[in-house]
Design a protein around this motif. Structure first.
Motif, mmCIF file in Angstrom:
data_model
loop_
_atom_site.group_PDB
_atom_site.id
_atom_site.type_symbol
_atom_site.label_atom_id
_atom_site.label_comp_id
_atom_site.label_asym_id
_atom_site.label_seq_id
_atom_site.Cartn_x
_atom_site.Cartn_y
_atom_site.Cartn_z
ATOM 1 N N MET A 1 0.857 -1.204 0.000
ATOM 2 C CA MET A 1 0.000 0.000 0.000
ATOM 3 C C MET A 1 0.892 1.253 0.000
ATOM 4 O O MET A 1 1.912 1.290 0.675
ATOM 5 C CB MET A 1 -0.870 -0.057 1.267
ATOM 6 N N LEU A 2 0.462 2.247 -0.732
ATOM 7 C CA LEU A 2 1.210 3.507 -0.760
ATOM 8 C C LEU A 2 0.618 4.492 0.256
ATOM 9 O O LEU A 2 -0.605 4.576 0.397
ATOM 10 C CB LEU A 2 1.119 4.144 -2.148
ATOM 11 N N TYR A 3 1.486 5.208 0.913
ATOM 12 C CA TYR A 3 1.079 6.287 1.815
ATOM 13 C C TYR A 3 1.768 7.556 1.360
ATOM 14 O O TYR A 3 2.904 7.498 0.873
ATOM 15 C CB TYR A 3 1.520 5.991 3.262
ATOM 16 N N THR A 4 1.097 8.685 1.503
ATOM 17 C CA THR A 4 1.790 9.963 1.295
ATOM 18 C C THR A 4 1.809 10.682 2.638
ATOM 19 O O THR A 4 0.918 10.478 3.463
ATOM 20 C CB THR A 4 1.077 10.848 0.256
ATOM 21 N N LEU A 5 2.810 11.499 2.823
ATOM 22 C CA LEU A 5 2.886 12.279 4.070
ATOM 23 C C LEU A 5 3.065 13.745 3.718
ATOM 24 O O LEU A 5 4.018 14.116 3.035
ATOM 25 C CB LEU A 5 4.062 11.804 4.922
ATOM 26 N N THR A 6 2.132 14.557 4.185
ATOM 27 C CA THR A 6 2.236 16.014 3.998
ATOM 28 C C THR A 6 2.233 16.648 5.380
ATOM 29 O O THR A 6 1.201 16.688 6.048
ATOM 30 C CB THR A 6 1.044 16.564 3.175
ATOM 31 N N LEU A 7 3.404 17.118 5.799
ATOM 32 C CA LEU A 7 3.494 17.690 7.143
ATOM 33 C C LEU A 7 2.771 19.032 7.209
ATOM 34 O O LEU A 7 2.224 19.402 8.233
ATOM 35 C CB LEU A 7 4.968 17.861 7.526
ATOM 36 N N ASN A 8 2.784 19.763 6.093
ATOM 37 C CA ASN A 8 2.202 21.117 6.091
ATOM 38 C C ASN A 8 1.313 21.292 4.858
ATOM 39 O O ASN A 8 1.680 21.981 3.911
ATOM 40 C CB ASN A 8 3.362 22.127 6.096
ATOM 41 N N PRO A 9 0.125 20.658 4.867
ATOM 42 C CA PRO A 9 -0.765 20.781 3.701
ATOM 43 C C PRO A 9 -1.262 22.231 3.542
ATOM 44 O O PRO A 9 -0.943 23.093 4.364
ATOM 45 C CB PRO A 9 -1.938 19.860 4.030
ATOM 46 N N SER A 10 -2.040 22.461 2.537
ATOM 47 C CA SER A 10 -2.491 23.840 2.273
ATOM 48 C C SER A 10 -3.778 23.812 1.475
ATOM 49 O O SER A 10 -4.091 22.829 0.801
ATOM 50 C CB SER A 10 -1.433 24.579 1.444
ATOM 51 N N ILE A 11 -4.488 24.942 1.560
ATOM 52 C CA ILE A 11 -5.437 25.244 0.486
ATOM 53 C C ILE A 11 -4.613 26.057 -0.490
ATOM 54 O O ILE A 11 -3.922 26.998 -0.098
ATOM 55 C CB ILE A 11 -6.624 26.082 0.998
ATOM 56 N N ASP A 12 -4.624 25.686 -1.758
ATOM 57 C CA ASP A 12 -3.955 26.508 -2.768
ATOM 58 C C ASP A 12 -5.010 27.444 -3.358
ATOM 59 O O ASP A 12 -5.994 26.988 -3.961
ATOM 60 C CB ASP A 12 -3.344 25.623 -3.864
ATOM 61 N N TYR A 13 -4.814 28.735 -3.120
ATOM 62 C CA TYR A 13 -5.750 29.739 -3.647
ATOM 63 C C TYR A 13 -5.121 30.303 -4.917
ATOM 64 O O TYR A 13 -4.152 31.055 -4.853
ATOM 65 C CB TYR A 13 -5.969 30.821 -2.587
ATOM 66 N N ILE A 14 -5.645 29.852 -6.041
ATOM 67 C CA ILE A 14 -5.005 30.173 -7.317
ATOM 68 C C ILE A 14 -5.726 31.349 -7.959
ATOM 69 O O ILE A 14 -6.937 31.291 -8.199
ATOM 70 C CB ILE A 14 -5.019 28.926 -8.227
ATOM 71 N N MET A 15 -4.999 32.407 -8.190
ATOM 72 C CA MET A 15 -5.598 33.622 -8.770
ATOM 73 C C MET A 15 -4.933 33.890 -10.115
ATOM 74 O O MET A 15 -3.715 33.999 -10.195
ATOM 75 C CB MET A 15 -5.392 34.819 -7.857
ATOM 76 N N HIS A 16 -5.758 33.952 -11.154
ATOM 77 C CA HIS A 16 -5.237 34.275 -12.487
ATOM 78 C C HIS A 16 -5.341 35.790 -12.659
ATOM 79 O O HIS A 16 -6.403 36.375 -12.445
ATOM 80 C CB HIS A 16 -6.030 33.537 -13.566
ATOM 81 N N ILE A 17 -4.239 36.395 -13.007
ATOM 82 C CA ILE A 17 -4.186 37.861 -13.072
ATOM 83 C C ILE A 17 -3.153 38.249 -14.128
ATOM 84 O O ILE A 17 -2.109 37.610 -14.237
ATOM 85 C CB ILE A 17 -3.834 38.425 -11.661
ATOM 86 N N ASP A 127 4.826 -1.752 2.542
ATOM 87 C CA ASP A 127 4.315 -0.401 2.243
ATOM 88 C C ASP A 127 5.430 0.515 1.736
ATOM 89 O O ASP A 127 6.613 0.282 1.991
ATOM 90 C CB ASP A 127 3.715 0.226 3.508
ATOM 91 N N THR A 128 5.007 1.558 1.048
ATOM 92 C CA THR A 128 5.929 2.633 0.648
ATOM 93 C C THR A 128 5.326 3.949 1.110
ATOM 94 O O THR A 128 4.122 4.174 0.937
ATOM 95 C CB THR A 128 6.094 2.669 -0.887
ATOM 96 N N ILE A 129 6.147 4.813 1.676
ATOM 97 C CA ILE A 129 5.653 6.135 2.101
ATOM 98 C C ILE A 129 6.362 7.217 1.295
ATOM 99 O O ILE A 129 7.576 7.161 1.098
ATOM 100 C CB ILE A 129 5.789 6.335 3.639
ATOM 101 N N ILE A 130 5.566 8.157 0.805
ATOM 102 C CA ILE A 130 6.097 9.250 -0.019
ATOM 103 C C ILE A 130 6.123 10.508 0.846
ATOM 104 O O ILE A 130 5.078 10.988 1.296
ATOM 105 C CB ILE A 130 5.202 9.427 -1.271
#
Ligand SMILES: Nc1ncnc2c1ncn2[C@@H]1O[C@H](COP(=O)(O)OP(=O)(O)OP(=O)(O)O)[C@@H](O)[C@H]1O
Ligand SMILES: O=P(O)(O)OC[C@@]1(O)O[C@H](CO)[C@@H](O)[C@@H]1O
Length: 309
Positions: A1-17, A127-130
């Motif tokens: 099974m694959l696992y990912t680890l994100t210590l500091n996730p985010s909402i990405d607020y993408i603004m086209h300008i 398992d593999t962790i990313i």
């Protein structure tokens, strides 16, 4: 099974300008909000490619709930540790140039960091962790090393995507995959990498240092794959670049999905490049359909066979 680890996730607020004027009120032409953080992105693309995985990390507040709800809606599995404070919002300004302002995110307590280490100890040798992205505040500088020590002790395979110099030290722990981009590879060796030959030369140093597989991504110029036996080169497909946020993460997802599906490394590398470019051509991360649509546009060339080196 694959696992990912994100210590500091985010909402990405993408603004086209079109043009950002510093010191003035600017108005966006278009905007959207997406779940983000490198491991979260890897998980979402793995999910698109039909590869079972679980996203781990720290999440907090209403911004954290946004990410959890989105993943739930997509059917992407996760098991985050809830923390006090709000998950950060990262602002991505897409104009002539791409400008990013990443937030700091919550401070992680000792108790919560211990909970995460306990969670990693529950992984199995199959398992593999990313491990992807920056560390949150409050975590020790050596937090990735602590996780990697657990992986080494328990024979858990790991992938690491960090742009800090600690990568050079981590190589001896034999990561399954590392994926610096051209600039990051240069920073690791205090060099400015100007050609594919130079990228191959320094990429090989990562492989010789202990990484089982190395991908060096070169943005619109394609990518390089190096393992003990082969060096492959791929050009990037041509298309209209909409939003490159997460294209590097999509490459990791594409390669790991290929390996999970039993493809050869050459085929997994091809899927990796398709995934990276499909994301660069999309508003959100790539869908499976967008990735498969690039199937005929990625040609893999073998530039070196070092089986007899
Ligand atoms: N202009 C482009 N045209 C086509 N494909 C692109 C373009 N930019 C990026 N890509 C695709 O995305 C992959 C990763 O790009 P890049 O080298 O910029 O990674 P990265 O810096 O880790 O990405 P990011 O940090 O934005 O997620 C490339 O190898 C390529 O497949
Ligand atoms: O601050 P970090 O953790 O280095 O990077 C975070 C980030 O820029 O990386 C992802 C793209 O790779 C985005 O979803 C996210 O905003």
């Amino acid at each position: 099974m694959l696992y990912t680890l994100t210590l500091n996730p985010s909402i990405d607020y993408i603004m086209h300008i079109n043009d950002v004027k510093v010191g003035e009120t600017n108005y966006a032409n278009d905007e959207n909000m997406l779940p983000g953080g490198k491991g979260v992105n890897v998980s979402r693309v793995l999910n698109q490619l039909g590869v079972a995985n679980k996203a781990l990390g720290f999440i907090g507040g209403h911004t954290g709930r946004f990410i959890e709800d989105w993943l739930k809606k997509e059917g992407a599995d996760h098991d985050f540790i809830s923390v006090n404070g709000d998950t950060r919002i990262n602002v991505k300004l897409k104009g002539e140039a791409e400008t990013e302002i990443n937030g700091k995110g919550p401070i992680i307590t000792k108790a919560d960091s211990e909970k995460l280490l306990t969670r990693v100890r529950q992984l199995r040798s199959t398992d593999t962790i990313i491990l992807s992205g920056s560390k949150s505040r409050g975590l020790s500088e050596t937090f990735y090393n602590q996780i990697i020590d657990i992986c080494t002790e328990q024979n858990i395979s790991f992938v690491i995507d960090t742009n800090s110099k600690e990568l050079l030290d981590i190589l001896k722990e034999k990561p399954f995959l590392v994926k610096p981009n051209q600039a990051e590879l240069g920073q690791l060796f205090n060099q400015s990498i100007q050609s594919k030959e130079e990228a191959i030369y320094y990429g090989k140093k990562l492989q010789e240092g202990g990484a089982e597989n190395v991908i060096v991504s070169l943005g619109g110029d394609g990518a390089i794959f190096i393992d003990q036996n082969q060096t492959y080169l791929a050009d990037s497909p041509k298309g209209k670049v909409v939003n490159t946020v997460g294209s590097g993460d999509s490459m990791i997802a594409g390669f790991m999905a290929g390996i999970e599906k039993g493809l050869t490394k050459r085929e997994a590398f091809k899927l990796s490049v398709q995934s990276g470019s499909a994301t660069a051509f999309s508003k959100d991360l790539a869908t499976k359909e967008a990735i498969l649509a690039l199937n005929n546009q990625v040609i893999i060339e073998r530039v070196e066979n070092h089986e007899n080196d």
